[in-house]
Design a protein around this motif. Structure first.
Motif, PDB file in Angstrom:
ATOM      1  N   LYS A 183       0.842  -1.188   0.000  1.00  0.00           N
ATOM      2  CA  LYS A 183       0.000   0.000   0.000  1.00  0.00           C
ATOM      3  C   LYS A 183       0.877   1.239   0.000  1.00  0.00           C
ATOM      4  N   LEU A 184       0.459   2.266  -0.730  1.00  0.00           N
ATOM      5  CA  LEU A 184       1.210   3.514  -0.762  1.00  0.00           C
ATOM      6  C   LEU A 184       1.042   4.293   0.530  1.00  0.00           C
ATOM      7  N   LYS A 185       2.095   5.003   0.917  1.00  0.00           N
ATOM      8  CA  LYS A 185       2.031   5.905   2.054  1.00  0.00           C
ATOM      9  C   LYS A 185       1.658   7.305   1.560  1.00  0.00           C
ATOM     10  N   GLY A 186       0.938   8.038   2.359  1.00  0.00           N
ATOM     11  CA  GLY A 186       0.523   9.375   1.961  1.00  0.00           C
ATOM     12  C   GLY A 186      -0.895   9.369   1.437  1.00  0.00           C
ATOM     13  N   ASN A 187      -1.192  10.275   0.527  1.00  0.00           N
ATOM     14  CA  ASN A 187      -2.549  10.439  -0.002  1.00  0.00           C
ATOM     15  C   ASN A 187      -2.552  10.181  -1.508  1.00  0.00           C
ATOM     16  N   PRO A 188      -2.790   8.933  -1.926  1.00  0.00           N
ATOM     17  CA  PRO A 188      -2.690   8.595  -3.347  1.00  0.00           C
ATOM     18  C   PRO A 188      -3.996   8.784  -4.122  1.00  0.00           C
ATOM     19  N   THR A 189      -4.782   9.786  -3.800  1.00  0.00           N
ATOM     20  CA  THR A 189      -6.062   9.994  -4.476  1.00  0.00           C
ATOM     21  C   THR A 189      -5.883  10.898  -5.695  1.00  0.00           C
ATOM     22  N   GLN A 190      -6.867  10.852  -6.575  1.00  0.00           N
ATOM     23  CA  GLN A 190      -6.934  11.715  -7.755  1.00  0.00           C
ATOM     24  C   GLN A 190      -5.723  11.553  -8.670  1.00  0.00           C
ATOM     25  N   LEU A 191      -5.232  10.331  -8.786  1.00  0.00           N
ATOM     26  CA  LEU A 191      -4.166  10.033  -9.737  1.00  0.00           C
ATOM     27  C   LEU A 191      -4.785   9.503 -11.023  1.00  0.00           C
ATOM     28  N   ASP A 192      -4.293   9.963 -12.168  1.00  0.00           N
ATOM     29  CA  ASP A 192      -4.834   9.413 -13.411  1.00  0.00           C
ATOM     30  C   ASP A 192      -4.219   8.041 -13.674  1.00  0.00           C
ATOM     31  N   LEU A 193      -4.803   7.316 -14.622  1.00  0.00           N
ATOM     32  CA  LEU A 193      -4.397   5.932 -14.852  1.00  0.00           C
ATOM     33  C   LEU A 193      -2.932   5.836 -15.263  1.00  0.00           C
ATOM     34  N   ALA A 194      -2.449   6.734 -16.096  1.00  0.00           N
ATOM     35  CA  ALA A 194      -1.056   6.665 -16.544  1.00  0.00           C
ATOM     36  C   ALA A 194      -0.098   6.774 -15.361  1.00  0.00           C
ATOM     37  N   VAL A 195      -0.391   7.663 -14.421  1.00  0.00           N
ATOM     38  CA  VAL A 195       0.470   7.825 -13.242  1.00  0.00           C
ATOM     39  C   VAL A 195       0.384   6.588 -12.352  1.00  0.00           C
ATOM     40  N   LYS A 196      -0.816   6.056 -12.170  1.00  0.00           N
ATOM     41  CA  LYS A 196      -0.969   4.848 -11.358  1.00  0.00           C
ATOM     42  C   LYS A 196      -0.187   3.685 -11.967  1.00  0.00           C
ATOM     43  N   GLN A 197      -0.175   3.574 -13.272  1.00  0.00           N
ATOM     44  CA  GLN A 197       0.581   2.501 -13.917  1.00  0.00           C
ATOM     45  C   GLN A 197       2.078   2.685 -13.708  1.00  0.00           C
ATOM     46  N   GLN A 198       2.549   3.916 -13.724  1.00  0.00           N
ATOM     47  CA  GLN A 198       3.971   4.165 -13.479  1.00  0.00           C
ATOM     48  C   GLN A 198       4.353   3.776 -12.052  1.00  0.00           C
ATOM     49  N   ILE A 199       3.508   4.116 -11.090  1.00  0.00           N
ATOM     50  CA  ILE A 199       3.786   3.749  -9.704  1.00  0.00           C
ATOM     51  C   ILE A 199       3.751   2.234  -9.544  1.00  0.00           C
ATOM     52  N   LEU A 200       2.760   1.590 -10.158  1.00  0.00           N
ATOM     53  CA  LEU A 200       2.652   0.132 -10.071  1.00  0.00           C
ATOM     54  C   LEU A 200       3.874  -0.541 -10.681  1.00  0.00           C
ATOM     55  N   THR A 201       4.374   0.012 -11.771  1.00  0.00           N
ATOM     56  CA  THR A 201       5.580  -0.516 -12.401  1.00  0.00           C
ATOM     57  C   THR A 201       6.775  -0.403 -11.467  1.00  0.00           C
ATOM     58  N   TYR A 202       6.902   0.730 -10.800  1.00  0.00           N
ATOM     59  CA  TYR A 202       7.972   0.921  -9.809  1.00  0.00           C
ATOM     60  C   TYR A 202       7.913  -0.176  -8.748  1.00  0.00           C
ATOM     61  N   ILE A 203       6.734  -0.434  -8.211  1.00  0.00           N
ATOM     62  CA  ILE A 203       6.579  -1.407  -7.127  1.00  0.00           C
ATOM     63  C   ILE A 203       6.807  -2.836  -7.619  1.00  0.00           C
ATOM     64  N   SER A 204       6.527  -3.102  -8.893  1.00  0.00           N
ATOM     65  CA  SER A 204       6.588  -4.472  -9.415  1.00  0.00           C
ATOM     66  C   SER A 204       7.976  -5.082  -9.373  1.00  0.00           C
ATOM     67  N   ASP A 205       9.022  -4.252  -9.239  1.00  0.00           N
ATOM     68  CA  ASP A 205      10.384  -4.782  -9.190  1.00  0.00           C
ATOM     69  C   ASP A 205      10.796  -5.171  -7.775  1.00  0.00           C
ATOM     70  N   TYR A 206       9.959  -4.853  -6.783  1.00  0.00           N
ATOM     71  CA  TYR A 206      10.174  -5.320  -5.413  1.00  0.00           C
ATOM     72  C   TYR A 206       9.679  -6.763  -5.270  1.00  0.00           C
ATOM     73  N   ASN A 207      10.407  -7.563  -4.501  1.00  0.00           N
ATOM     74  CA  ASN A 207       9.959  -8.883  -4.021  1.00  0.00           C
ATOM     75  C   ASN A 207       9.943  -9.995  -5.070  1.00  0.00           C
ATOM     76  N   ILE A 208      10.031  -9.682  -6.345  1.00  0.00           N
ATOM     77  CA  ILE A 208       9.733 -10.708  -7.346  1.00  0.00           C
ATOM     78  C   ILE A 208      10.768 -11.838  -7.355  1.00  0.00           C
ATOM     79  N   LEU A 209      12.060 -11.521  -7.168  1.00  0.00           N
ATOM     80  CA  LEU A 209      13.063 -12.589  -7.182  1.00  0.00           C
ATOM     81  C   LEU A 209      13.083 -13.397  -5.891  1.00  0.00           C
ATOM     82  N   ALA A 210      12.375 -12.909  -4.867  1.00  0.00           N
ATOM     83  CA  ALA A 210      12.329 -13.655  -3.602  1.00  0.00           C
ATOM     84  C   ALA A 210      11.725 -15.036  -3.802  1.00  0.00           C
ATOM     85  N   ALA A 211      10.776 -15.155  -4.720  1.00  0.00           N
ATOM     86  CA  ALA A 211      10.156 -16.459  -4.971  1.00  0.00           C
ATOM     87  C   ALA A 211      11.172 -17.460  -5.495  1.00  0.00           C
ATOM     88  N   ALA A 212      12.094 -16.998  -6.360  1.00  0.00           N
ATOM     89  CA  ALA A 212      13.139 -17.878  -6.873  1.00  0.00           C
ATOM     90  C   ALA A 212      14.157 -18.206  -5.784  1.00  0.00           C
TER      91      ALA A 212
END
Length: 288
Positions: A183-212
């Motif tokens: 979950k994001l910290k702060g106030n993540p309201t009123q973000l357009d879809l393009a910005v939300k996708q950029q943030i989601l992309t940033y987060i997607s590189d966390y934790n993924i290799l832990a499964a391997a």
């Protein structure tokens, strides 16, 4: 960085030329630039050249060199195609004369069509039942291995709550999967879809290799294994909001040749499939 506003200040690039943008870096506890930052900044650059309202639906990328935290990153965008329904952009990231990263992104106009998705695992614990990285640091900081403790002490704009917590003192191999609420910290309201996708992309590189890494936990850990993202692909399916916890459900089908492969699905708490991710990363044993 401690809030979503801090993160957006990093992800929003400065235009310096025709389809050319500059970005700065913030550490996440690694001596090199975080791969998720480069991914998200490259998407920001590509989106800045989309003027027809099309929506990012997929991207594919390669990390070529480790990024230097002290140097700015320049992103050059090539307009590959603007067709009747799809637009394609190619982004190249440089530091001085070195190309460190390349990305291709495809944007699609909004269309109606068929719809289905896989189901989220509803048997896992909810975030209210789990400890966050911050909680773990506060409760177990005295016994956490030094490298892990140093990583957890870095301020982040995202809070993570792993469902499966790996005990570094239990030297046993684990199933090759992991589930993490975030979950994001702060106030993540009123973000357009393009910005939300950029943030989601940033987060997607966390934790993924832990499964391997889990599959080899009897002998491999972050202290004795050299790891780095090699490539990263992502597919974006549905609009979403950051006002509640999201689930990153990851599994690793394979490790071989000092590389680990993992794929993940990102769900809303209600079970809506938002995006899917695939990454292969370096997992090289360090022989002292």
């Amino acid at each position: 960085m401690t809030t979503v506003d801090d993160l957006l200040n990093i992800l929003t690039l400065k235009k310096v030329g025709n389809n050319e943008y500059n970005g700065i870096s913030k550490t996440v506890g690694s001596p090199n630039v975080f791969g998720g930052q480069v991914l998200a900044q490259a998407i920001n650059a590509a989106c800045r050249t989309i003027t027809n309202g099309r929506i990012l639906h997929s991207m594919h990328s390669y990390f070529l060199e480790a990024g230097n935290l002290e140097l700015p990153i320049t992103y050059n965008v090539s307009i590959v195609r603007d067709g009747g329904s799809f637009s394609v952009r190619r982004v190249t990231a440089h530091q001085k004369e070195t190309t460190i990263f390349i990305l291709s992104a495809s944007f699609h106009k909004k269309e109606e069509g068929y719809n289905h998705q896989i189901e989220m695992n509803n048997t896992i614990k909810q975030p209210e039942e789990l400890l966050s990285w911050t909680d773990m640091l506060e409760q177990f900081g005295e016994v956490i291995p030094p490298r892990t403790k140093e990583f957890l002490q870095v301020d982040r704009p995202v809070e993570f709550k792993p469902v499966e917590v790996v005990n570094p003192f239990n030297k046993e191999d684990l199933p090759p999967f992991t589930n993490v609420w975030f979950k994001l910290k702060g106030n993540p309201t009123q973000l357009d879809l393009a910005v939300k996708q950029q943030i989601l992309t940033y987060i997607s590189d966390y934790n993924i290799l832990a499964a391997a890494m889990n599959r080899h936990a009897s002998k491999a850990h972050w202290g004795n294994t050299q790891t780095a993202s090699l490539d990263h692909s992502m597919w974006y399916f549905r609009d979403f909001d950051f006002d509640d916890w999201l689930l990153y459900s990851i599994e690793s089908p394979n490790t071989s040749n000092a590389r680990g492969f993992a794929k993940g699905n990102i769900f809303s708490r209600e079970g809506k499939l938002i995006a899917s991710v695939a990454q292969e990363g370096l997992m090289r044993p360090i022989h002292k």
